[in-house]
Design an enzyme around this catalytic site. Structure first.
Site, mmCIF file in Angstrom:
data_model
loop_
_atom_site.group_PDB
_atom_site.id
_atom_site.type_symbol
_atom_site.label_atom_id
_atom_site.label_comp_id
_atom_site.label_asym_id
_atom_site.label_seq_id
_atom_site.Cartn_x
_atom_site.Cartn_y
_atom_site.Cartn_z
ATOM 1 N N ASP A 202 0.830 -1.207 0.000
ATOM 2 C CA ASP A 202 0.000 0.000 0.000
ATOM 3 C C ASP A 202 0.863 1.256 0.000
ATOM 4 O O ASP A 202 0.455 2.308 0.473
ATOM 5 C CB ASP A 202 -0.938 -0.013 1.205
ATOM 6 C CG ASP A 202 -0.183 -0.012 2.541
ATOM 7 O OD1 ASP A 202 1.029 -0.310 2.526
ATOM 8 O OD2 ASP A 202 -0.804 0.287 3.575
ATOM 9 N N GLU A 203 2.062 1.153 -0.565
ATOM 10 C CA GLU A 203 2.991 2.279 -0.627
ATOM 11 C C GLU A 203 2.950 2.909 -2.031
ATOM 12 O O GLU A 203 3.134 2.224 -3.029
ATOM 13 C CB GLU A 203 4.420 1.823 -0.330
ATOM 14 C CG GLU A 203 4.590 1.191 1.041
ATOM 15 C CD GLU A 203 6.005 0.665 1.217
ATOM 16 O OE1 GLU A 203 6.950 1.281 0.672
ATOM 17 O OE2 GLU A 203 6.174 -0.380 1.877
#
Length: 331
Positions: free
Chosen positions: A243-244
């Site tokens: 989720d970066e």
């Protein structure tokens, strides 16, 4: 397929005689009793040669040849005038201007007729072979163009897959580093300013654990779409993994403007996401912690800038998440 010869004569006996003389020439014979019949047959057949009587009622051979010469499909068909009259030089010139390629005088010498017919049939066959070869070459060229286009598409797909995230279609980590170094070179050359923003999605793990990985993937794609729609054309949005995400923001203006832009990104990502999970439809509510690294045109290494943004991201998370923190790279 046999070549075709058209014999045009208004005298039936002459047609019978020609039929006999050309019986073994290797061509399919067609006959016409006048100019109109000849023109009609030429619309339906491609002839290797036309043997055309000059002296016919209503429409003589000169007129027929001239009309055939006006038609693109038939103007290259060789015409031999067969005549007992009009054999003088003046009428021969008229015949050549009408489109004739040769003359045969009546009474017909069978050896001369058969010899000339053989030559024109050989020319026709050679032309047909050339036409077939050109058609085959054209088809092969078309196939090669299709193959080249397919190969180019395949190569483009491979290049895209090597530099883009499979799930979201955003630039991946490799392309992110390339774009970041390009931004740094541009800033040094123009003494400009740009910013690097690293984003973590707050609450993503809970969505993934509660509603399943397909729902988590759908959420990541929705986040990527919002980010891509928010930035300008010369900016970069990349997915670094999980989720970066990362933003490379060009032409950033002053610090207050930059922070407002990043706050707007945070507000956009915090809006609800209607999704479908393993237990049915649901609405995901997540937010984003954003760490920003700001550096002027003297920046030297991309890893230094990433470390600054990463420290700012850590501070944003430690301060309660769903916020932006601005850091500065040291000279």
């Amino acid at each position: 397929m046999q070549p075709k010869i058209l014999v045009v004569d208004d005298t039936y006996a002459n047609l019978v005689a020609m039929r006999h003389l050309l019986a073994r020439c290797g061509a399919e014979l067609h006959e016409a009793r006048n100019g109109n019949e000849a023109l009609a047959l030429c619309l339906d057949h491609e002839f290797a040669l036309i043997l055309l009587d000059v002296n016919m009622p209503d429409m003589d051979g000169f007129e027929v040849a001239a009309l055939l010469g006006e038609t693109e499909e038939m103007r290259d068909t060789p015409i031999i005038f067969v005549t007992a009259a009009y054999a003088d030089d003046l009428n021969k010139l008229k015949g050549y201007r009408s489109g004739a390629v040769d003359y045969i005088a009546k009474p017909i010498n069978d050896v001369i007729l058969q010899s000339k017919v053989r030559v024109f049939l050989e020319l026709y066959n050679a032309r047909m072979e050339l036409r077939a070869a050109l058609a085959e070459l054209s088809e092969r060229n078309r196939q090669l163009q299709v193959e080249v286009a397919e190969r180019q598409r395949a190569e483009a797909l491979v290049r895209h897959q090597a530099t883009h995230d499979v799930l979201t279609g955003l630039p991946n980590r490799a392309l992110f580093h390339e774009r970041l170094n390009s931004a740094m070179r541009g800033a040094r050359a123009s003494d400009g300013r740009f910013a690097l923003a690293l984003l973590d999605i707050d609450g993503f793990k809970a969505v993934n654990d509660t509603h399943g990985h397909p729902a988590g993937d759908a959420l990541l794609k929705a986040i990527a779409a919002r980010l891509a729609g928010e930035v300008r054309q010369n900016d970069t949005v990349a997915r670094l993994g999980g989720d970066e995400f990362a933003l490379i923001l060009e032409d950033i203006g002053d610090d207050a403007t930059l922070l407002e832009r990043c706050d707007q990104v945070g507000r956009l990502l915090a809006q609800p996401y209607p999704l479908q999970g393993c237990d049915g439809d649901f609405v995901a509510n997540v937010s984003a912690s954003i760490g920003i690294a700001l550096r002027a045109g003297d920046a030297q290494r991309d890893e230094q800038l990433i470390q600054v943004a990463d420290r700012a991201l850590y501070q944003a998370k430690a301060a309660g998440k769903n916020r932006c923190v601005l850091g500065y790279a040291e000279s």
